[in-house]
Design a protein around this motif. Structure first.
Motif, mmCIF file in Angstrom:
data_model
loop_
_atom_site.group_PDB
_atom_site.id
_atom_site.type_symbol
_atom_site.label_atom_id
_atom_site.label_comp_id
_atom_site.label_asym_id
_atom_site.label_seq_id
_atom_site.Cartn_x
_atom_site.Cartn_y
_atom_site.Cartn_z
ATOM 1 N N ASP A 197 -5.268 -0.131 -1.350
ATOM 2 C CA ASP A 197 -5.506 -0.896 -0.128
ATOM 3 C C ASP A 197 -4.869 -2.270 -0.287
ATOM 4 O O ASP A 197 -5.192 -3.006 -1.220
ATOM 5 C CB ASP A 197 -7.010 -1.033 0.122
ATOM 6 C CG ASP A 197 -7.330 -1.769 1.423
ATOM 7 O OD1 ASP A 197 -6.388 -2.080 2.184
ATOM 8 O OD2 ASP A 197 -8.517 -2.046 1.670
ATOM 9 N N THR A 242 -6.649 11.432 -7.893
ATOM 10 C CA THR A 242 -6.091 10.865 -6.669
ATOM 11 C C THR A 242 -6.140 9.344 -6.758
ATOM 12 O O THR A 242 -7.192 8.774 -7.062
ATOM 13 C CB THR A 242 -6.872 11.324 -5.429
ATOM 14 O OG1 THR A 242 -6.819 12.747 -5.338
ATOM 15 C CG2 THR A 242 -6.276 10.728 -4.159
ATOM 16 N N PRO A 260 -9.994 7.818 2.082
ATOM 17 C CA PRO A 260 -9.392 8.963 2.775
ATOM 18 C C PRO A 260 -9.659 10.299 2.088
ATOM 19 O O PRO A 260 -9.234 11.338 2.590
ATOM 20 C CB PRO A 260 -7.897 8.623 2.758
ATOM 21 C CG PRO A 260 -7.718 7.769 1.551
ATOM 22 C CD PRO A 260 -8.979 6.965 1.435
ATOM 23 N N ASP A 289 0.809 -1.219 0.000
ATOM 24 C CA ASP A 289 0.000 0.000 0.000
ATOM 25 C C ASP A 289 0.842 1.269 0.000
ATOM 26 O O ASP A 289 0.330 2.362 0.229
ATOM 27 C CB ASP A 289 -0.958 0.006 1.191
ATOM 28 C CG ASP A 289 -0.238 -0.062 2.535
ATOM 29 O OD1 ASP A 289 1.010 -0.094 2.540
ATOM 30 O OD2 ASP A 289 -0.923 -0.091 3.571
ATOM 31 N N LYS A 290 2.131 1.144 -0.287
ATOM 32 C CA LYS A 290 3.000 2.317 -0.370
ATOM 33 C C LYS A 290 3.034 2.819 -1.811
ATOM 34 O O LYS A 290 3.293 2.062 -2.738
ATOM 35 C CB LYS A 290 4.410 1.978 0.115
ATOM 36 C CG LYS A 290 4.478 1.564 1.582
ATOM 37 C CD LYS A 290 5.902 1.223 1.986
ATOM 38 C CE LYS A 290 5.966 0.880 3.471
ATOM 39 N NZ LYS A 290 5.162 -0.326 3.790
ATOM 40 N N ASP A 347 -4.769 -3.291 4.881
ATOM 41 C CA ASP A 347 -4.676 -2.540 6.135
ATOM 42 C C ASP A 347 -5.295 -1.157 6.030
ATOM 43 O O ASP A 347 -4.927 -0.242 6.769
ATOM 44 C CB ASP A 347 -3.208 -2.406 6.562
ATOM 45 C CG ASP A 347 -2.583 -3.747 6.898
ATOM 46 O OD1 ASP A 347 -3.268 -4.571 7.527
ATOM 47 O OD2 ASP A 347 -1.424 -3.973 6.510
ATOM 48 N N GLY A 348 -6.232 -0.987 5.109
ATOM 49 C CA GLY A 348 -6.863 0.314 4.938
ATOM 50 C C GLY A 348 -6.311 1.060 3.740
ATOM 51 O O GLY A 348 -5.288 0.689 3.158
ATOM 52 N N TRP A 349 -7.011 2.120 3.381
ATOM 53 C CA TRP A 349 -6.672 2.867 2.168
ATOM 54 C C TRP A 349 -5.612 3.927 2.430
ATOM 55 O O TRP A 349 -5.663 4.648 3.422
ATOM 56 C CB TRP A 349 -7.919 3.546 1.607
ATOM 57 C CG TRP A 349 -8.958 2.597 1.120
ATOM 58 C CD1 TRP A 349 -10.033 2.117 1.820
ATOM 59 C CD2 TRP A 349 -9.029 1.998 -0.177
ATOM 60 N NE1 TRP A 349 -10.764 1.256 1.040
ATOM 61 C CE2 TRP A 349 -10.181 1.164 -0.192
ATOM 62 C CE3 TRP A 349 -8.247 2.086 -1.327
ATOM 63 C CZ2 TRP A 349 -10.556 0.430 -1.313
ATOM 64 C CZ3 TRP A 349 -8.613 1.361 -2.441
ATOM 65 C CH2 TRP A 349 -9.757 0.542 -2.431
ATOM 66 N N ARG A 350 -4.645 4.005 1.513
ATOM 67 C CA ARG A 350 -3.699 5.116 1.469
ATOM 68 C C ARG A 350 -3.882 5.818 0.130
ATOM 69 O O ARG A 350 -4.390 5.222 -0.819
ATOM 70 C CB ARG A 350 -2.257 4.619 1.609
ATOM 71 C CG ARG A 350 -1.957 3.989 2.960
ATOM 72 C CD ARG A 350 -0.470 3.804 3.144
ATOM 73 N NE ARG A 350 -0.149 3.185 4.423
ATOM 74 C CZ ARG A 350 1.077 3.071 4.904
ATOM 75 N NH1 ARG A 350 2.108 3.536 4.205
ATOM 76 N NH2 ARG A 350 1.296 2.501 6.067
ATOM 77 N N HIS A 351 -3.442 7.069 0.055
ATOM 78 C CA HIS A 351 -3.680 7.786 -1.191
ATOM 79 C C HIS A 351 -2.506 8.676 -1.567
ATOM 80 O O HIS A 351 -1.663 9.019 -0.736
ATOM 81 C CB HIS A 351 -4.954 8.628 -1.085
ATOM 82 C CG HIS A 351 -4.827 9.834 -0.200
ATOM 83 N ND1 HIS A 351 -4.757 9.755 1.176
ATOM 84 C CD2 HIS A 351 -4.755 11.166 -0.503
ATOM 85 C CE1 HIS A 351 -4.665 10.964 1.683
ATOM 86 N NE2 HIS A 351 -4.648 11.843 0.688
ATOM 87 N N GLN A 352 -2.475 9.018 -2.848
ATOM 88 C CA GLN A 352 -1.469 9.918 -3.403
ATOM 89 C C GLN A 352 -2.129 10.739 -4.505
ATOM 90 O O GLN A 352 -2.806 10.190 -5.378
ATOM 91 C CB GLN A 352 -0.292 9.135 -3.997
ATOM 92 C CG GLN A 352 0.702 9.979 -4.781
ATOM 93 C CD GLN A 352 1.473 10.938 -3.887
ATOM 94 O OE1 GLN A 352 2.114 10.522 -2.931
ATOM 95 N NE2 GLN A 352 1.390 12.225 -4.185
ATOM 96 N N CYS A 404 -5.885 5.802 -4.815
ATOM 97 C CA CYS A 404 -6.001 5.185 -3.494
ATOM 98 C C CYS A 404 -5.689 3.705 -3.617
ATOM 99 O O CYS A 404 -6.129 3.048 -4.565
ATOM 100 C CB CYS A 404 -7.403 5.367 -2.920
ATOM 101 S SG CYS A 404 -7.964 7.080 -2.793
#
Length: 302
Positions: free
Chosen positions: A275, A271, A248, A41-42, A278-283, A273
């Motif tokens: 997952d 954007t 997010p 998720d990175k 472990d949940g959503w990350r975004h850039q 996102c």
């Protein structure tokens, strides 16, 4: 903002990917194709790898040591590149395309919908350095009124969903189909709702459904009435097996995709996102006119 891809060395990419491996997300936009590097998720570097407008994008996995391919449906035709650190897109035909998807067949072919409604199977032979040849084999399967999306053997169009077979296209029902998912249990997003194919098309969720994607293992996502819905992964597909995702960002999701162990969505304002469980990350990628996303598993050079 993430650093430009040119500023990251091969060794740095390898360290960044780590044990999780590297997945590249290819995003089709009105300005071209953007590649975003992911490790679980990175979200890492992103850059524009094709600068001609793209209407859709798909990744074709190939065996026997041949490089996987990424294909873009463009107003000028089908553009294809080998997945890797420096993909170079080249047109393999000059027939304007609106949607493209990997068929999942053993022949490693693509299903392509054209601007005039024609739908065909495109087989890409190996070219130099593992890339595609400039002379693909194309088989016309039929035509669809206003084709909108392709996934697996399914084609979504204004008059419903069609399945591609050896003998052509078969109308499998529904109306105003906006997207389809052909991996595992067939799913369709239409103006009236989200459907799954069991004993005929069954309603999963009523409302205006604009997008759907599945990984073939029971996981799926869909956009219905502006909400991102995530399927639980259970064997059933009724309404209660879908839940609204807590993203997010408060933005409209327009493109969905799955990769090895990751779910990816892209919003209309650019954007991304991701997952990985472990949940959503975004850039914020900062592109507009997003039309599709496809994910490729990248093997790092030694």
């Amino acid at each position: 903002m993430a650093p430009a891809e040119d500023d990251i060395s091969i060794d740095e990419k390898r360290v960044y990917a780590g044990s999780a491996g590297r997945t590249d997300a290819y995003v089709a936009t009105g300005a071209g194709v953007v590649r975003v590097s992911l490790s679980a998720d990175k979200v890492g570097a992103f850059d524009m790898v094709a600068r001609d407008p793209a209407r859709d994008v798909a990744v074709l996995s190939r065996g026997d040591g041949a490089a996987d391919l990424v294909a873009a449906a463009t107003p000028d035709g089908l553009a294809v590149a080998a997945v890797g650190d420096d993909p170079e897109f080249a047109l393999v035909d000059d027939c304007p395309a609106v949607a493209v998807g990997a068929t999942g067949a053993r022949d490693g072919s693509l299903l392509v919908a054209r601007e005039d409604g024609a739908v065909g199977r495109v087989e890409l032979q190996g070219g130099e350095e593992g890339g595609p040849s400039a002379a693909p084999s194309t088989t016309r399967l039929g035509s669809v009124a206003e084709p909108r999306a392709v996934d697996g053997a399914l084609v979504a169009g204004a008059e419903g969903v069609y399945r591609a077979g050896e003998d052509g296209l078969t109308d499998v029902g529904l109306d105003d189909a906006r997207d389809a998912a052909g991996s595992g249990t067939p799913l369709a997003a239409t103006g009236a709702g989200l459907y799954w194919l069991g004993n005929g098309w069954m309603t999963a969720r009523e409302g205006a459904a604009d997008a759907v994607a599945a990984d073939g293992d029971g996981h799926a996502m869909a956009v219905v009435d502006g909400d991102l819905l995530v399927h639980s992964g259970a064997g059933e597909w009724e309404d209660e097996t879908w839940a609204v995702a807590d993203l997010p960002v408060d933005e409209t999701v327009v493109a969905l995709g799955y990769g090895p162990g990751v779910s990816v969505v892209v919003t209309g304002v650019g954007t991304l996102c991701v997952d990985a469980g472990d949940g959503w990350r975004h850039q914020v990628v900062g592109v507009r006119e997003v039309a599709g996303v496809a994910l490729a598993d990248v093997e790092e050079d030694e």
